[in-house]
Design a protein around this motif. Sequence first.
Motif, mmCIF file in Angstrom:
data_model
loop_
_atom_site.group_PDB
_atom_site.id
_atom_site.type_symbol
_atom_site.label_atom_id
_atom_site.label_comp_id
_atom_site.label_asym_id
_atom_site.label_seq_id
_atom_site.Cartn_x
_atom_site.Cartn_y
_atom_site.Cartn_z
ATOM 1 N N ARG A 1 0.879 -1.192 0.000
ATOM 2 C CA ARG A 1 0.000 0.000 0.000
ATOM 3 C C ARG A 1 0.907 1.229 0.000
ATOM 4 O O ARG A 1 1.690 1.435 0.931
ATOM 5 C CB ARG A 1 -0.888 0.007 1.249
ATOM 6 C CG ARG A 1 -1.947 -1.105 1.245
ATOM 7 C CD ARG A 1 -2.787 -1.073 2.504
ATOM 8 N NE ARG A 1 -1.972 -1.300 3.687
ATOM 9 C CZ ARG A 1 -2.055 -0.607 4.818
ATOM 10 N NH1 ARG A 1 -2.941 0.366 4.929
ATOM 11 N NH2 ARG A 1 -1.259 -0.873 5.830
ATOM 12 N N LEU A 2 0.780 2.028 -1.039
ATOM 13 C CA LEU A 2 1.611 3.227 -1.157
ATOM 14 C C LEU A 2 0.814 4.457 -0.724
ATOM 15 O O LEU A 2 -0.287 4.693 -1.234
ATOM 16 C CB LEU A 2 2.059 3.393 -2.610
ATOM 17 C CG LEU A 2 2.747 4.735 -2.948
ATOM 18 C CD1 LEU A 2 4.065 4.873 -2.196
ATOM 19 C CD2 LEU A 2 2.997 4.843 -4.452
ATOM 20 N N PHE A 3 1.381 5.221 0.208
ATOM 21 C CA PHE A 3 0.801 6.503 0.606
ATOM 22 C C PHE A 3 1.778 7.585 0.176
ATOM 23 O O PHE A 3 2.798 7.817 0.834
ATOM 24 C CB PHE A 3 0.565 6.541 2.119
ATOM 25 C CG PHE A 3 -0.482 5.559 2.566
ATOM 26 C CD1 PHE A 3 -1.823 5.904 2.573
ATOM 27 C CD2 PHE A 3 -0.131 4.263 2.941
ATOM 28 C CE1 PHE A 3 -2.812 4.994 2.956
ATOM 29 C CE2 PHE A 3 -1.096 3.345 3.327
ATOM 30 C CZ PHE A 3 -2.436 3.706 3.334
ATOM 31 N N GLY B 1 -14.246 -0.051 -8.384
ATOM 32 C CA GLY B 1 -13.894 1.313 -8.809
ATOM 33 C C GLY B 1 -12.400 1.568 -8.932
ATOM 34 O O GLY B 1 -11.982 2.707 -9.188
ATOM 35 N N GLY B 2 -11.586 0.556 -8.744
ATOM 36 C CA GLY B 2 -10.136 0.748 -8.875
ATOM 37 C C GLY B 2 -9.739 0.940 -10.328
ATOM 38 O O GLY B 2 -10.330 0.354 -11.233
ATOM 39 N N GLY C 1 -7.647 4.640 -6.667
ATOM 40 C CA GLY C 1 -9.083 4.929 -6.624
ATOM 41 C C GLY C 1 -9.898 3.964 -5.792
ATOM 42 O O GLY C 1 -11.118 4.062 -5.757
ATOM 43 N N LEU C 2 -9.240 3.039 -5.099
ATOM 44 C CA LEU C 2 -10.006 2.107 -4.262
ATOM 45 C C LEU C 2 -10.284 2.714 -2.889
ATOM 46 O O LEU C 2 -9.459 3.465 -2.356
ATOM 47 C CB LEU C 2 -9.209 0.813 -4.067
ATOM 48 C CG LEU C 2 -9.168 -0.153 -5.238
ATOM 49 C CD1 LEU C 2 -8.202 -1.289 -4.937
ATOM 50 C CD2 LEU C 2 -10.558 -0.698 -5.551
ATOM 51 N N ASP C 3 -11.453 2.359 -2.329
ATOM 52 C CA ASP C 3 -11.685 2.692 -0.924
ATOM 53 C C ASP C 3 -10.718 1.892 -0.080
ATOM 54 O O ASP C 3 -10.442 0.733 -0.413
ATOM 55 C CB ASP C 3 -13.108 2.270 -0.511
ATOM 56 C CG ASP C 3 -14.105 3.333 -0.897
ATOM 57 O OD1 ASP C 3 -13.668 4.453 -1.225
ATOM 58 O OD2 ASP C 3 -15.306 3.009 -0.896
ATOM 59 N N ALA D 1 -9.181 -5.601 -1.971
ATOM 60 C CA ALA D 1 -7.829 -5.589 -2.550
ATOM 61 C C ALA D 1 -6.874 -4.745 -1.713
ATOM 62 O O ALA D 1 -5.653 -4.825 -1.876
ATOM 63 C CB ALA D 1 -7.873 -5.072 -3.980
ATOM 64 N N VAL D 2 -7.429 -3.928 -0.829
ATOM 65 C CA VAL D 2 -6.568 -3.106 0.035
ATOM 66 C C VAL D 2 -6.390 -3.767 1.396
ATOM 67 O O VAL D 2 -5.311 -3.721 1.986
ATOM 68 C CB VAL D 2 -7.169 -1.693 0.208
ATOM 69 C CG1 VAL D 2 -6.301 -0.845 1.120
ATOM 70 C CG2 VAL D 2 -7.359 -1.028 -1.148
#
Length: 495
Positions: A302-304, A359-360, A387-389, A394-395
Amino acid sequence: RRDEVRQRHQEAADEVLPEQTGLYIDGEFVDAADGETFDTVDPTTGEVLASVARGKEADVDDAVEAAWTAFDEEWSDYSAGRRQRVLTAIADAIEDHVEELARLETLDNGKPISEAKIDIRGAAEHFRYFAGIVRENGGETMNAGSRYGQVIKEPYGVVGQVIPWNFPLMMASWKLAPALAAGNCTVLKPAEQTPLTALRLAELIDDIVPDGVVNIVPGYGEEAGAALTGHPDIRKVAFTGSTAVGKQVMKSAADTVTDVTLELGGKSPVVVFPDVHPKKAVALVKSAIFYNTGECCEAGSRLFVHEDIADDVLDGLVSAIDDMTIGDPLDEETDLGPKVSREQVDRTMEFLEKAQEEGGQFLAGGGQPEDEALSDGCFVEPTLIEGLDHDSEAVQEEIFGPVLDVFRWDDYDEMMALANDVEYGLAGGVITDDITKANTTARDIEAGYIWINSYHDLVAGLPFGGYKQSGIGRELSADTLDHYQQTKTINLSLR
Ligand code: TXE
């Protein structure tokens, strides 16, 4: 080109496949009690590499018995110095066979050969590290008035160890080295997808380790694995694998109050601050997720990235992905090989489909490469999703493939709340040149191992292990010996 790849793999297999594919019990390679075998497959070509003996409960029983006999009759008498010599000899044997073991690992697992060599050298280094610290493991004494106290460490006796397929030989070394250093005998079950380097290791150490001290029982999880982790005569279980199976292992250990260490899944965040040069961020983020085809428990998945440099970093990542060489993992130039199995490809593709439904958007990848030369293999494209919540599957779930979820941030507290909003807590990355931010962010991430301005490099001596549902216990360090020993206090009256 497809035929070239197949031919090259066939030639390599002819050169490096181990001669023995039986269960390694009491210093002998034997068939399974019921004579059954299973196939291990080359994920690049889809060809069967070898048929391997399929251990089950009866075989695990034999291995545990052999290990106890070896412990009682020989290994428990070995001094720390003798164990040190054994561990050093194992390290030497691995180092003498780096090229061969790396090729075997690449055939069985699909990892790029350049990365396989790092694994094999890392495995040798691991034995060396535990050889180095074994003599320091001396216990303590205390004078307490009229009493004299001794606190000594004793091995459990026989331990059961189950490992996964993503770093087959390295995981074997992470388990075997501390267990032996601490004075235990062991039964190790390699993953069914990748049993070959563990069997080759057994061949290599056959003359170094007394019979029965190390036993290797390949087989399936529900058969050999469950029989081993639930075995009443195993005094300690060490497991690396999925969180779901880790929970089962822990439950079965409860029946016999057996000590358990677990190294489980991850969904680790990588936080990029705006002060760094985007190029530096791109190189680190790319390695954090795509190393070993994303099949790393600690993968930075997960990239922030801070809003101010997000466009530059994401554009840079897309170009870096374009430049990656996806192909035959036996080729030194290859950056990304196949996943370990068809099952793993299907699992990753299901996540990608769900991500799209939710929505990704794929900034890169999202499918399987169309190259005809790779059509036999378990390849998945390196993928960036935006674009994913944050609460989408997937997150939240470990994909264990070359798939990076991307989030932009400008409010630190909001970002950190998301970074920590997963059940896992294995690792994390911080990319910034600001030393204070680097350190505070490292402390804020709820995880057992944080890299600042690097990723994946593990150093023997620095403990590795998870917070939350990523596991229990630490590997790679002196703490690990404690997990393989029990403490005995001897309280002597001087009156
Ligand atoms: O794992 P399993 P799988 C994660 C990763 C991956 C997912 C599924 O997300 O996609 O798990 O992979 C043995 N009792 N990780 O199905 O089943 C099994 O034979 C005892 C992360 O391959 O957990 C193998 O030797 N043992 C992970 C080992 O457990 C059992 C690495 C791992 O397999 C067993 C691998 C049972 N009931 C997968 N069932 C990491 N932490 O690095 C299976 N096994």
